[in-house]
Write a protein that holds these residues in place. Structure first.
Motif, PDB file in Angstrom:
ATOM      1  N   LEU A 271      54.451  50.313  54.450  1.00 40.74           N
ATOM      2  CA  LEU A 271      53.265  50.540  54.277  1.00 40.74           C
ATOM      3  C   LEU A 271      52.463  51.629  55.354  1.00 40.74           C
ATOM      4  N   HIS A 272      51.600  52.505  54.758  1.00 37.83           N
ATOM      5  CA  HIS A 272      50.650  52.950  55.912  1.00 37.83           C
ATOM      6  C   HIS A 272      49.467  53.379  54.948  1.00 37.83           C
ATOM      7  N   VAL A 273      48.422  53.545  55.743  1.00 41.56           N
ATOM      8  CA  VAL A 273      46.761  53.969  55.207  1.00 41.56           C
ATOM      9  C   VAL A 273      46.425  55.153  55.769  1.00 41.56           C
ATOM     10  N   GLY A 274      45.688  56.180  55.193  1.00 44.44           N
ATOM     11  CA  GLY A 274      45.219  57.112  56.094  1.00 44.44           C
ATOM     12  C   GLY A 274      44.847  58.216  54.861  1.00 44.44           C
ATOM     13  N   PRO A 275      44.551  59.538  55.586  1.00 44.70           N
ATOM     14  CA  PRO A 275      44.303  60.725  54.608  1.00 44.70           C
ATOM     15  C   PRO A 275      45.560  61.153  54.013  1.00 44.70           C
ATOM     16  N   VAL A 276      45.327  61.898  52.701  1.00 42.23           N
ATOM     17  CA  VAL A 276      46.476  62.513  52.018  1.00 42.23           C
ATOM     18  C   VAL A 276      46.015  63.626  51.398  1.00 42.23           C
ATOM     19  N   VAL A 277      46.967  64.508  50.864  1.00 39.58           N
ATOM     20  CA  VAL A 277      46.537  65.467  49.984  1.00 39.58           C
ATOM     21  C   VAL A 277      47.309  65.266  48.782  1.00 39.58           C
ATOM     22  N   ALA A 278      46.730  65.425  47.436  1.00 34.82           N
ATOM     23  CA  ALA A 278      47.530  65.222  45.987  1.00 34.82           C
ATOM     24  C   ALA A 278      47.212  66.466  45.368  1.00 34.82           C
ATOM     25  N   GLY A 279      48.265  66.628  44.316  1.00 31.04           N
ATOM     26  CA  GLY A 279      48.232  67.583  43.524  1.00 31.04           C
ATOM     27  C   GLY A 279      49.556  67.753  42.706  1.00 31.04           C
ATOM     28  N   ILE A 280      49.600  68.384  41.574  1.00 30.94           N
ATOM     29  CA  ILE A 280      50.664  68.983  40.791  1.00 30.94           C
ATOM     30  C   ILE A 280      51.374  69.917  41.482  1.00 30.94           C
ATOM     31  N   VAL A 281      52.749  69.875  41.381  1.00 27.21           N
ATOM     32  CA  VAL A 281      53.740  71.035  41.771  1.00 27.21           C
ATOM     33  C   VAL A 281      54.848  71.292  40.774  1.00 27.21           C
ATOM     34  N   GLY A 282      55.367  72.569  40.741  1.00 26.91           N
ATOM     35  CA  GLY A 282      56.123  72.675  39.636  1.00 26.91           C
ATOM     36  C   GLY A 282      55.781  73.293  38.558  1.00 26.91           C
ATOM     37  N   LYS A 283      56.652  73.933  37.760  1.00 24.67           N
ATOM     38  CA  LYS A 283      56.010  74.584  36.499  1.00 24.67           C
ATOM     39  C   LYS A 283      56.927  74.031  35.214  1.00 24.67           C
TER      40      LYS A 283
ATOM     41  N   GLN B 272      59.207  71.452  35.468  1.00 24.70           N
ATOM     42  CA  GLN B 272      59.585  70.014  35.493  1.00 24.70           C
ATOM     43  C   GLN B 272      58.389  69.877  36.709  1.00 24.70           C
ATOM     44  N   PHE B 273      57.033  69.630  36.329  1.00 24.93           N
ATOM     45  CA  PHE B 273      55.929  69.301  37.436  1.00 24.93           C
ATOM     46  C   PHE B 273      56.059  67.929  37.606  1.00 24.93           C
ATOM     47  N   LEU B 274      55.357  67.573  38.686  1.00 28.55           N
ATOM     48  CA  LEU B 274      55.272  66.467  39.283  1.00 28.55           C
ATOM     49  C   LEU B 274      54.119  66.360  40.210  1.00 28.55           C
ATOM     50  N   PHE B 275      53.369  65.075  39.898  1.00 30.68           N
ATOM     51  CA  PHE B 275      52.223  64.860  40.842  1.00 30.68           C
ATOM     52  C   PHE B 275      52.691  64.028  41.985  1.00 30.68           C
ATOM     53  N   ASP B 276      52.275  64.650  43.416  1.00 32.84           N
ATOM     54  CA  ASP B 276      52.711  64.135  44.434  1.00 32.84           C
ATOM     55  C   ASP B 276      51.939  64.010  45.575  1.00 32.84           C
ATOM     56  N   VAL B 277      51.948  63.402  46.627  1.00 32.66           N
ATOM     57  CA  VAL B 277      51.053  63.316  47.625  1.00 32.66           C
ATOM     58  C   VAL B 277      51.674  63.929  48.999  1.00 32.66           C
ATOM     59  N   TRP B 278      50.924  63.985  50.032  1.00 36.47           N
ATOM     60  CA  TRP B 278      51.574  64.742  51.097  1.00 36.47           C
ATOM     61  C   TRP B 278      50.792  64.329  52.163  1.00 36.47           C
ATOM     62  N   GLY B 279      51.248  64.558  53.568  1.00 32.52           N
ATOM     63  CA  GLY B 279      50.404  64.147  54.651  1.00 32.52           C
ATOM     64  C   GLY B 279      51.226  63.230  55.632  1.00 32.52           C
ATOM     65  N   ASP B 280      50.798  63.104  56.876  1.00 27.18           N
ATOM     66  CA  ASP B 280      51.376  62.153  57.930  1.00 27.18           C
ATOM     67  C   ASP B 280      51.320  61.010  57.580  1.00 27.18           C
ATOM     68  N   THR B 281      50.402  60.503  56.789  1.00 25.11           N
ATOM     69  CA  THR B 281      50.223  58.986  56.089  1.00 25.11           C
ATOM     70  C   THR B 281      51.353  58.769  55.333  1.00 25.11           C
ATOM     71  N   VAL B 282      51.883  59.620  54.403  1.00 25.94           N
ATOM     72  CA  VAL B 282      53.113  59.585  53.735  1.00 25.94           C
ATOM     73  C   VAL B 282      54.257  59.666  54.582  1.00 25.94           C
ATOM     74  N   ASN B 283      54.377  60.355  55.467  1.00 25.74           N
ATOM     75  CA  ASN B 283      55.567  60.440  56.366  1.00 25.74           C
ATOM     76  C   ASN B 283      55.696  59.234  57.227  1.00 25.74           C
ATOM     77  N   ILE B 284      54.776  58.567  57.756  1.00 24.23           N
ATOM     78  CA  ILE B 284      54.853  57.300  58.363  1.00 24.23           C
ATOM     79  C   ILE B 284      55.276  56.065  57.359  1.00 24.23           C
ATOM     80  N   ALA B 285      54.641  56.109  56.180  1.00 26.50           N
ATOM     81  CA  ALA B 285      54.961  55.081  55.355  1.00 26.50           C
ATOM     82  C   ALA B 285      56.583  55.071  55.127  1.00 26.50           C
ATOM     83  N   ALA B 286      57.047  56.344  54.839  1.00 30.88           N
ATOM     84  CA  ALA B 286      58.310  56.456  54.569  1.00 30.88           C
ATOM     85  C   ALA B 286      59.324  56.129  55.517  1.00 30.88           C
ATOM     86  N   ARG B 287      58.964  56.245  56.605  1.00 31.65           N
ATOM     87  CA  ARG B 287      59.933  56.038  57.916  1.00 31.65           C
ATOM     88  C   ARG B 287      59.921  54.497  58.417  1.00 31.65           C
TER      89      ARG B 287
END
Length: 347
Positions: free
Chosen positions: A269-281, A283-298
């Motif tokens: 788990l981690h908490v902090g700022p992220v960017v979120a939106g839809i990518v793809g045409k 097979q589109f996907l709603f996703d989130v990005w940012g250092d907060t996501v990277n830390i939680a994943a690691r």
């Protein structure tokens, strides 16, 4: 001509019933039934389907007006076209019946050519209406399926925004809890079991996780292989995003252990700022990005089953509500040394 059309002839006069039956048979219609009054007609219409009703106006017990009124008020019957049978001096009554919903009329005495034309036209109109209704039902079913697919891909609030505006606007979000969960030993488990078994067990687990995420008012973002990702405080406000994610994560770990084949999961788990939106045409996907996501994943790889891993700095924000033990300072890939703790209980 639809020879299979089911036609009901309603007239209290036996000669009229006989004449209409014989002439319709000569035209080629085979599924013909008769009723001697309105009451019998309604009983038959309630018990089996008809494509057309030839209905006399003047009858004992229940007359044509009453039958027509009943048919047009009944959602089960009002789609059936009704041709009124009338004498020449009943034209005003026929107009009234058509205003009430009758399809057409047949004057007495019966003209064979006119009978064929009006029956055929009424049945064709019904066929087209049935076709249109079937198309409408198909569109509704397709819209429902589209909604189901959208909800399978996007969080509910994103689906609403997409429907209302035609897009989901990319945004920056502050203080979002990010949860990553993966299954211990999943690759080895796949090698030992049939594909049907693997997919069935994984499906049951993911459905359980989705239910927990929904109960905690979080949002499932995606699954990647055996990894499950969710957010807290992104699209639905929660009072304490990180603490909410900790509660959900601990419950996910507990539930996983109760499901075949007694899964063990690691959670970061981690908490902090992220960017979120839809990518793809396509097979589109709603996703989130940012250092907060990277830390939680690691952090996932440093966890042990039954607890959730977070940075010491994150834990200090919720330490009055959460029990944890220190893992010391560990080297986190891409982030260098970080002091980590694993939470094992929420007050």
């Amino acid at each position: 001509m639809d020879a299979a059309a089911r036609i009901l002839i309603v007239d209290d006069n036996e000669d009229n019933r006989f004449t209409l039956t014989r002439r319709l048979q000569k035209i080629g219609y085979r599924q013909l039934e008769t009723a001697i009054n309105g009451r019998e007609a309604l009983e038959k219409m309630m018990s089996r389907p008809f494509d057309l009703v030839l209905l006399d106006i003047m009858m004992p017990e229940v007359d044509g007006y009453q039958v027509l009124e009943t048919v047009k008020k009944d959602v089960r019957l009002r789609h059936i076209p009704v041709i009124m049978i009338s004498a020449a001096d009943q034209l005003e009554s026929v107009v009234k019946c058509i205003e009430f919903g009758a399809e057409d009329f047949l004057p007495k005495p019966f003209n064979a050519t006119l009978l064929k034309a009006r029956v055929s036209a009424s049945l064709e109109k019904k066929r087209l209406r049935d076709q249109e209704e079937a198309h409408r039902i198909q569109i509704i079913a397709e819209q429902k399926r589209t909604d189901e697919l959208l909800h399978a891909i996007l969080p509910a609030t994103a689906v609403r925004e997409l429907k209302e505006t035609g897009a989901v606007r990319p945004r920056n979000y502050e203080a979002v809890g990010i949860l990553f969960c993966d299954i211990v030993g999943f690759t080895a488990y796949c090698d030992r079991n049939l594909p049907e078994t693997v997919v069935g067990h994984l499906q049951a687990l993911i459905e359980a996780f989705e239910a927990l995420v929904e109960r905690h008012r979080m949002e499932k973002i995606k699954t990647i292989g055996d990894a499950f990702m969710a957010t807290s405080g992104l699209l639905r406000p929660v009072e304490a995003p990180l603490l909410t994610a900790v509660r959900c994560g601990l419950e996910m770990s507990r539930v996983a252990g109760t499901m075949a084949p007694n899964w063990e999961v690691r959670i970061g788990l981690h908490v902090g700022p992220v960017v979120a939106g839809i990518v793809g045409k396509h097979q589109f996907l709603f996703d989130v990005w940012g250092d907060t996501v990277n830390i939680a994943a690691r952090l996932v790889e440093h966890g042990t089953p039954g607890s959730v891993v977070m940075t010491n700095a994150a834990w200090r924000e919720i330490r009055s509500d959460c029990d944890a033990r220190s893992l010391g300072t560990l080297n986190v890939k891409g982030k260098g040394p970080l002091e980590l703790v694993e939470a094992f209980a929420v007050h």
